[in-house]
Design a protein around this motif. Structure first.
Motif, PDB file in Angstrom:
ATOM      1  N   LEU A 137      -4.764  -0.404 -10.034  1.00 17.72           N
ATOM      2  CA  LEU A 137      -4.665   0.108  -8.670  1.00 17.72           C
ATOM      3  C   LEU A 137      -4.871  -0.992  -7.628  1.00 17.72           C
ATOM      4  O   LEU A 137      -4.394  -0.881  -6.497  1.00 17.72           O
ATOM      5  CB  LEU A 137      -5.687   1.227  -8.444  1.00 17.72           C
ATOM      6  CG  LEU A 137      -5.425   2.549  -9.174  1.00 17.72           C
ATOM      7  CD1 LEU A 137      -6.535   3.551  -8.874  1.00 17.72           C
ATOM      8  CD2 LEU A 137      -4.069   3.131  -8.758  1.00 17.72           C
ATOM      9  N   ILE A 186       0.838  -1.201   0.000  1.00 18.13           N
ATOM     10  CA  ILE A 186       0.000   0.000   0.000  1.00 18.13           C
ATOM     11  C   ILE A 186       0.874   1.252   0.000  1.00 18.13           C
ATOM     12  O   ILE A 186       0.581   2.235  -0.703  1.00 18.13           O
ATOM     13  CB  ILE A 186      -0.952  -0.010   1.210  1.00 18.13           C
ATOM     14  CG1 ILE A 186      -1.998  -1.114   1.046  1.00 18.13           C
ATOM     15  CG2 ILE A 186      -1.635   1.347   1.380  1.00 18.13           C
ATOM     16  CD1 ILE A 186      -2.852  -1.346   2.269  1.00 18.13           C
ATOM     17  N   MET A 187       1.961   1.228   0.785  1.00 28.26           N
ATOM     18  CA  MET A 187       2.890   2.354   0.782  1.00 28.26           C
ATOM     19  C   MET A 187       3.471   2.583  -0.603  1.00 28.26           C
ATOM     20  O   MET A 187       3.580   3.717  -1.074  1.00 28.26           O
ATOM     21  CB  MET A 187       4.021   2.090   1.788  1.00 28.26           C
ATOM     22  CG  MET A 187       3.614   2.204   3.233  1.00 28.26           C
ATOM     23  SD  MET A 187       4.863   1.512   4.361  1.00 28.26           S
ATOM     24  CE  MET A 187       6.322   2.416   3.841  1.00 28.26           C
ATOM     25  N   SER A 188       3.841   1.492  -1.277  1.00 26.23           N
ATOM     26  CA  SER A 188       4.457   1.607  -2.600  1.00 26.23           C
ATOM     27  C   SER A 188       3.474   2.127  -3.637  1.00 26.23           C
ATOM     28  O   SER A 188       3.812   3.002  -4.439  1.00 26.23           O
ATOM     29  CB  SER A 188       5.019   0.248  -3.038  1.00 26.23           C
ATOM     30  OG  SER A 188       6.171  -0.078  -2.294  1.00 26.23           O
ATOM     31  N   ILE A 189       2.253   1.605  -3.636  1.00 21.62           N
ATOM     32  CA  ILE A 189       1.284   2.048  -4.641  1.00 21.62           C
ATOM     33  C   ILE A 189       0.859   3.480  -4.365  1.00 21.62           C
ATOM     34  O   ILE A 189       0.554   4.242  -5.302  1.00 21.62           O
ATOM     35  CB  ILE A 189       0.061   1.103  -4.687  1.00 21.62           C
ATOM     36  CG1 ILE A 189      -0.630   1.207  -6.064  1.00 21.62           C
ATOM     37  CG2 ILE A 189      -0.919   1.403  -3.578  1.00 21.62           C
ATOM     38  CD1 ILE A 189       0.213   0.754  -7.220  1.00 21.62           C
ATOM     39  N   THR A 190       0.855   3.898  -3.088  1.00 22.07           N
ATOM     40  CA  THR A 190       0.576   5.300  -2.760  1.00 22.07           C
ATOM     41  C   THR A 190       1.675   6.194  -3.309  1.00 22.07           C
ATOM     42  O   THR A 190       1.406   7.277  -3.845  1.00 22.07           O
ATOM     43  CB  THR A 190       0.460   5.483  -1.236  1.00 22.07           C
ATOM     44  OG1 THR A 190      -0.592   4.640  -0.732  1.00 22.07           O
ATOM     45  CG2 THR A 190       0.154   6.933  -0.894  1.00 22.07           C
ATOM     46  N   THR A 191       2.920   5.748  -3.187  1.00 21.30           N
ATOM     47  CA  THR A 191       4.044   6.490  -3.752  1.00 21.30           C
ATOM     48  C   THR A 191       3.919   6.604  -5.266  1.00 21.30           C
ATOM     49  O   THR A 191       4.209   7.655  -5.851  1.00 21.30           O
ATOM     50  CB  THR A 191       5.379   5.799  -3.398  1.00 21.30           C
ATOM     51  OG1 THR A 191       5.491   5.686  -1.983  1.00 21.30           O
ATOM     52  CG2 THR A 191       6.562   6.586  -3.933  1.00 21.30           C
ATOM     53  N   ILE A 229       1.105   6.581  -7.016  1.00 21.73           N
ATOM     54  CA  ILE A 229       0.026   7.528  -7.307  1.00 21.73           C
ATOM     55  C   ILE A 229       0.509   8.967  -7.132  1.00 21.73           C
ATOM     56  O   ILE A 229       0.231   9.838  -7.960  1.00 21.73           O
ATOM     57  CB  ILE A 229      -1.192   7.248  -6.399  1.00 21.73           C
ATOM     58  CG1 ILE A 229      -1.817   5.895  -6.767  1.00 21.73           C
ATOM     59  CG2 ILE A 229      -2.229   8.362  -6.534  1.00 21.73           C
ATOM     60  CD1 ILE A 229      -2.906   5.451  -5.800  1.00 21.73           C
ATOM     61  N   ILE A 230       1.248   9.214  -6.045  1.00 21.52           N
ATOM     62  CA  ILE A 230       1.797  10.553  -5.807  1.00 21.52           C
ATOM     63  C   ILE A 230       2.756  10.940  -6.925  1.00 21.52           C
ATOM     64  O   ILE A 230       2.747  12.086  -7.403  1.00 21.52           O
ATOM     65  CB  ILE A 230       2.508  10.602  -4.444  1.00 21.52           C
ATOM     66  CG1 ILE A 230       1.487  10.454  -3.315  1.00 21.52           C
ATOM     67  CG2 ILE A 230       3.292  11.907  -4.282  1.00 21.52           C
ATOM     68  CD1 ILE A 230       2.102  10.315  -1.944  1.00 21.52           C
ATOM     69  N   THR A 262       8.494  -1.819  -7.630  1.00 20.41           N
ATOM     70  CA  THR A 262       8.041  -0.504  -7.183  1.00 20.41           C
ATOM     71  C   THR A 262       8.663   0.593  -8.030  1.00 20.41           C
ATOM     72  O   THR A 262       7.980   1.538  -8.452  1.00 20.41           O
ATOM     73  CB  THR A 262       8.413  -0.277  -5.700  1.00 20.41           C
ATOM     74  OG1 THR A 262       7.795  -1.289  -4.896  1.00 20.41           O
ATOM     75  CG2 THR A 262       7.943   1.095  -5.228  1.00 20.41           C
TER      76      THR A 262
END
Length: 217
Positions: A151, A114-119, A121-122, A208
């Protein structure tokens, strides 16, 4: 072998917050990494020597590895990728010291994913802007479903791959230790605990980085 992590203690708040062995080991890993970084970087000089030289060479090599993929954007994401790499190296191989690897717990690998996919997206929003990011979902009806599917499938793939491989390696080592408890486990540990742990770290970080690269292009 227990797949579900055991509860070590309970924090007496909000009706009791259970703290599992996975969380305790993660705290130990974070403490080790923080203390090690403070010790290693203490008294650094402008002209590196000894341990400082080794550390700087390792960091420079990793930065170049990231730069080859992300180009001019590497400085923005190398700290995150490097931190995840360090955590995973220790987390995947900590079984050598008798601790259960936290990455054999799906909750840990899911949090990392989740941290990686949030990164990612950002990174996409920073590269395209909010409007550009939103437009990428509506180029065509099929694009919307593909983007939404990405996603969900990308973090799921990251989490499941890391979890499955570390769980399998841990299970095999336990079976070998019970069947031949003297010399053979030490030999197999070189692969299942060290090489495989290092390999799974590389796969997670590389994927990632690949997703970030796609997001900023």
């Amino acid at each position: 072998m227990e797949i579900e992590p055991s509860v070590v203690f309970t924090i007496p708040l909000f009706g009791g917050i259970p703290v599992t062995m996975t969380v305790v080991v993660e705290w130990i890993i974070m403490a080790v990494l923080i203390i090690a970084s403070l010790i290693v970087t203490k008294g650094w000089k402008l002209v590196p020597e000894g341990t400082q030289t080794v550390v700087e060479v390792a960091i420079d090599s990793f930065n170049k590895f990231v730069e080859n993929s992300l180009g001019n954007h590497w400085k923005e994401y190398a700290p995150y990728l490097g931190t995840v790499a360090l955590f995973l190296i220790v987390a995947n191989t900590i079984g050598i010291f008798g601790f259960p690897p936290p990455t054999k717990d799906l909750s840990t690998t899911s949090a990392l994913a989740i941290m990686s996919i949030t990164t990612v997206i950002i990174a996409s929003i920073r590269a395209r802007g909010i409007k550009g990011f939103a437009k990428s979902f509506f180029k065509s009806p099929i694009d919307f479903f593909i983007q939404m599917l990405d996603l969900f499938t990308r973090p799921l793939s990251l989490a499941a791959r890391l979890f499955g491989n570390i769980l399998a390696a841990t299970t095999i080592m336990e079976l070998i230790s019970k069947a031949v408890p003297i010399v053979v486990p030490a030999v197999f540990s070189l692969y299942f605990d060290l090489f495989d742990g290092f390999l799974q770290m590389l796969v997670f970080v590389f994927l990632t980085m690949l997703y970030i690269e796609e997001a900023i292009e």
